[in-house]
Design a protein around this motif. Structure first.
Motif, PDB file in Angstrom:
ATOM      1  N   VAL A  23     -10.655 -28.602  20.405  1.00 35.13           N
ATOM      2  CA  VAL A  23     -10.102 -29.669  21.864  1.00 35.13           C
ATOM      3  C   VAL A  23      -8.782 -29.951  21.204  1.00 35.13           C
ATOM      4  CG1 VAL A  23      -9.748 -31.264  23.409  1.00 35.13           C
ATOM      5  CG2 VAL A  23     -11.863 -29.992  23.713  1.00 35.13           C
ATOM      6  N   PHE A  24      -8.665 -30.871  20.445  1.00 33.55           N
ATOM      7  CA  PHE A  24      -7.684 -31.007  19.563  1.00 33.55           C
ATOM      8  C   PHE A  24      -6.544 -29.972  19.103  1.00 33.55           C
ATOM      9  CE2 PHE A  24      -5.297 -32.013  15.264  1.00 33.55           C
ATOM     10  CZ  PHE A  24      -5.265 -33.076  15.366  1.00 33.55           C
ATOM     11  N   THR A  25      -7.321 -28.930  18.994  1.00 30.45           N
ATOM     12  CA  THR A  25      -5.859 -27.633  18.565  1.00 30.45           C
ATOM     13  C   THR A  25      -5.812 -27.155  19.670  1.00 30.45           C
ATOM     14  OG1 THR A  25      -7.291 -26.703  16.794  1.00 30.45           O
ATOM     15  CG2 THR A  25      -6.210 -25.129  17.086  1.00 30.45           C
ATOM     16  N   PHE A  26      -6.247 -26.944  20.722  1.00 32.90           N
ATOM     17  CA  PHE A  26      -5.255 -26.820  22.070  1.00 32.90           C
ATOM     18  C   PHE A  26      -4.533 -27.847  22.706  1.00 32.90           C
ATOM     19  CE2 PHE A  26      -5.531 -27.393  26.991  1.00 32.90           C
ATOM     20  CZ  PHE A  26      -5.196 -26.286  27.200  1.00 32.90           C
ATOM     21  N   LEU A  27      -4.481 -29.577  22.363  1.00 31.12           N
ATOM     22  CA  LEU A  27      -3.754 -29.939  22.804  1.00 31.12           C
ATOM     23  C   LEU A  27      -2.714 -29.720  21.793  1.00 31.12           C
ATOM     24  CD1 LEU A  27      -6.129 -33.132  23.694  1.00 31.12           C
ATOM     25  CD2 LEU A  27      -4.927 -31.433  24.815  1.00 31.12           C
ATOM     26  N   ALA A  28      -2.978 -29.383  20.560  1.00 34.63           N
ATOM     27  CA  ALA A  28      -1.900 -30.273  19.530  1.00 34.63           C
ATOM     28  C   ALA A  28      -1.012 -28.511  19.771  1.00 34.63           C
ATOM     29  CB  ALA A  28      -2.472 -29.672  17.985  1.00 34.63           C
ATOM     30  N   ILE A  29      -1.291 -27.321  20.539  1.00 32.33           N
ATOM     31  CA  ILE A  29      -0.610 -26.142  20.379  1.00 32.33           C
ATOM     32  C   ILE A  29       0.082 -26.947  22.049  1.00 32.33           C
ATOM     33  CG2 ILE A  29      -0.670 -24.228  21.292  1.00 32.33           C
ATOM     34  CD1 ILE A  29      -3.324 -23.272  19.620  1.00 32.33           C
ATOM     35  N   LEU A  30      -0.846 -27.570  23.121  1.00 31.02           N
ATOM     36  CA  LEU A  30      -0.319 -27.247  24.047  1.00 31.02           C
ATOM     37  C   LEU A  30       1.329 -28.422  24.378  1.00 31.02           C
ATOM     38  CD1 LEU A  30      -0.350 -27.088  27.189  1.00 31.02           C
ATOM     39  CD2 LEU A  30      -1.639 -29.012  27.318  1.00 31.02           C
ATOM     40  N   GLY A  32       3.400 -28.902  21.360  1.00 34.73           N
ATOM     41  CA  GLY A  32       4.226 -28.320  20.390  1.00 34.73           C
ATOM     42  C   GLY A  32       4.718 -26.837  21.483  1.00 34.73           C
ATOM     43  N   LEU A  33       3.640 -26.329  22.554  1.00 37.93           N
ATOM     44  CA  LEU A  33       4.726 -25.504  23.304  1.00 37.93           C
ATOM     45  C   LEU A  33       5.564 -26.065  24.310  1.00 37.93           C
ATOM     46  CD1 LEU A  33       2.012 -22.775  24.421  1.00 37.93           C
ATOM     47  CD2 LEU A  33       4.199 -22.382  22.974  1.00 37.93           C
ATOM     48  N   LEU A  34       5.060 -27.413  25.068  1.00 37.08           N
ATOM     49  CA  LEU A  34       6.052 -28.505  25.785  1.00 37.08           C
ATOM     50  C   LEU A  34       7.462 -28.797  24.951  1.00 37.08           C
ATOM     51  CD1 LEU A  34       3.517 -30.220  27.584  1.00 37.08           C
ATOM     52  CD2 LEU A  34       4.457 -28.565  28.792  1.00 37.08           C
ATOM     53  N   VAL A  35       7.676 -29.615  23.645  1.00 39.76           N
ATOM     54  CA  VAL A  35       8.379 -29.575  23.331  1.00 39.76           C
ATOM     55  C   VAL A  35       9.028 -28.339  22.318  1.00 39.76           C
ATOM     56  CG1 VAL A  35       9.600 -30.076  20.525  1.00 39.76           C
ATOM     57  CG2 VAL A  35       7.722 -30.635  21.813  1.00 39.76           C
ATOM     58  N   LEU A  36       8.699 -27.075  22.253  1.00 43.08           N
ATOM     59  CA  LEU A  36      10.066 -25.925  22.993  1.00 43.08           C
ATOM     60  C   LEU A  36      10.367 -25.850  23.719  1.00 43.08           C
ATOM     61  CD1 LEU A  36       7.809 -23.643  20.615  1.00 43.08           C
ATOM     62  CD2 LEU A  36       9.719 -24.928  20.073  1.00 43.08           C
ATOM     63  N   VAL A  37       9.866 -25.441  25.082  1.00 41.93           N
ATOM     64  CA  VAL A  37       9.992 -25.356  26.228  1.00 41.93           C
ATOM     65  C   VAL A  37      11.437 -27.164  26.415  1.00 41.93           C
ATOM     66  CG1 VAL A  37       9.317 -24.974  28.674  1.00 41.93           C
ATOM     67  CG2 VAL A  37       7.619 -24.472  26.781  1.00 41.93           C
ATOM     68  N   SER A  38      10.356 -28.096  26.564  1.00 38.97           N
ATOM     69  CA  SER A  38      11.979 -28.577  27.073  1.00 38.97           C
ATOM     70  C   SER A  38      13.575 -28.783  25.904  1.00 38.97           C
ATOM     71  CB  SER A  38      11.545 -30.455  26.245  1.00 38.97           C
ATOM     72  OG  SER A  38      12.701 -31.354  26.108  1.00 38.97           O
ATOM     73  N   LYS A  39      12.665 -28.318  24.870  1.00 40.21           N
ATOM     74  CA  LYS A  39      14.615 -28.015  23.256  1.00 40.21           C
ATOM     75  C   LYS A  39      15.368 -26.643  24.426  1.00 40.21           C
ATOM     76  CE  LYS A  39      12.884 -29.781  19.832  1.00 40.21           C
ATOM     77  NZ  LYS A  39      12.525 -30.375  18.227  1.00 40.21           N
ATOM     78  N   ALA A  40      14.645 -25.672  25.094  1.00 42.42           N
ATOM     79  CA  ALA A  40      14.863 -24.098  25.505  1.00 42.42           C
ATOM     80  C   ALA A  40      15.826 -25.094  26.908  1.00 42.42           C
ATOM     81  CB  ALA A  40      13.570 -23.746  25.809  1.00 42.42           C
ATOM     82  N   VAL A  41      14.947 -25.338  27.326  1.00 39.13           N
ATOM     83  CA  VAL A  41      15.885 -25.537  29.315  1.00 39.13           C
ATOM     84  C   VAL A  41      17.487 -26.639  28.847  1.00 39.13           C
ATOM     85  CG1 VAL A  41      15.496 -27.613  30.965  1.00 39.13           C
ATOM     86  CG2 VAL A  41      13.577 -25.549  29.897  1.00 39.13           C
ATOM     87  N   ALA A  42      16.866 -27.527  27.784  1.00 43.21           N
ATOM     88  CA  ALA A  42      18.008 -28.781  27.391  1.00 43.21           C
ATOM     89  C   ALA A  42      19.743 -27.562  26.908  1.00 43.21           C
ATOM     90  CB  ALA A  42      17.454 -29.064  26.735  1.00 43.21           C
ATOM     91  N   ARG A  43      18.562 -26.347  26.327  1.00 44.59           N
ATOM     92  CA  ARG A  43      19.952 -26.032  25.740  1.00 44.59           C
ATOM     93  C   ARG A  43      20.619 -24.626  26.532  1.00 44.59           C
ATOM     94  NH1 ARG A  43      19.877 -22.511  19.913  1.00 44.59           N
ATOM     95  NH2 ARG A  43      21.930 -21.324  20.000  1.00 44.59           N
ATOM     96  N   TRP A  44      19.439 -24.405  27.302  1.00 43.06           N
ATOM     97  CA  TRP A  44      19.826 -22.658  27.964  1.00 43.06           C
ATOM     98  C   TRP A  44      19.706 -22.769  29.430  1.00 43.06           C
ATOM     99  CZ3 TRP A  44      16.473 -20.972  24.598  1.00 43.06           C
ATOM    100  CH2 TRP A  44      16.747 -20.611  22.954  1.00 43.06           C
TER     101      TRP A  44
END
Length: 88
Positions: A23-30, A32-44
């Motif tokens: 569960v901890f690993t799944f939440l950490a990956i989730l 991380g993916l949300l941060v990456l998507v947020s940065k991608a949307v902010a950039r592009w």
């Protein structure tokens, strides 16, 4: 304690540790993916365009008066009357 009880407790603890780890690993990956998507949307992503402001008025409503001196005088009189009645 009986060895069977100790074995069951040990197995239960291992299952708990494995489950919490998954569960901890799944939440950490989730996260991380949300941060990456947020940065991608902010950039592009598209630029923020402020919405067009429209004032909805009733067709029979009077247009706002340019000179609100009567309203200001009424508000001032109401404040004075309130202060006269509610003195500390």
């Amino acid at each position: 304690m009986d060895t069977a009880v100790v074995d069951l407790l040990t197995e239960g603890l291992w299952l708990m540790v494995i489950g919490l780890g998954i569960v901890f690993t799944f939440l950490a990956i989730l996260v991380g993916l949300l941060v990456l998507v947020s940065k991608a949307v902010a950039r592009w992503g598209p630029e923020d365009v402020p919405p067009e402001t429209r004032v909805a008025t009733h067709p029979l409503a009077a247009p706002p008066a340019a000179d609100d001196t009567r309203l200001i005088a009424a508000i001032g009189a109401a404040i004075q009357a309130y202060r006269r009645r509610h003195r500390p």
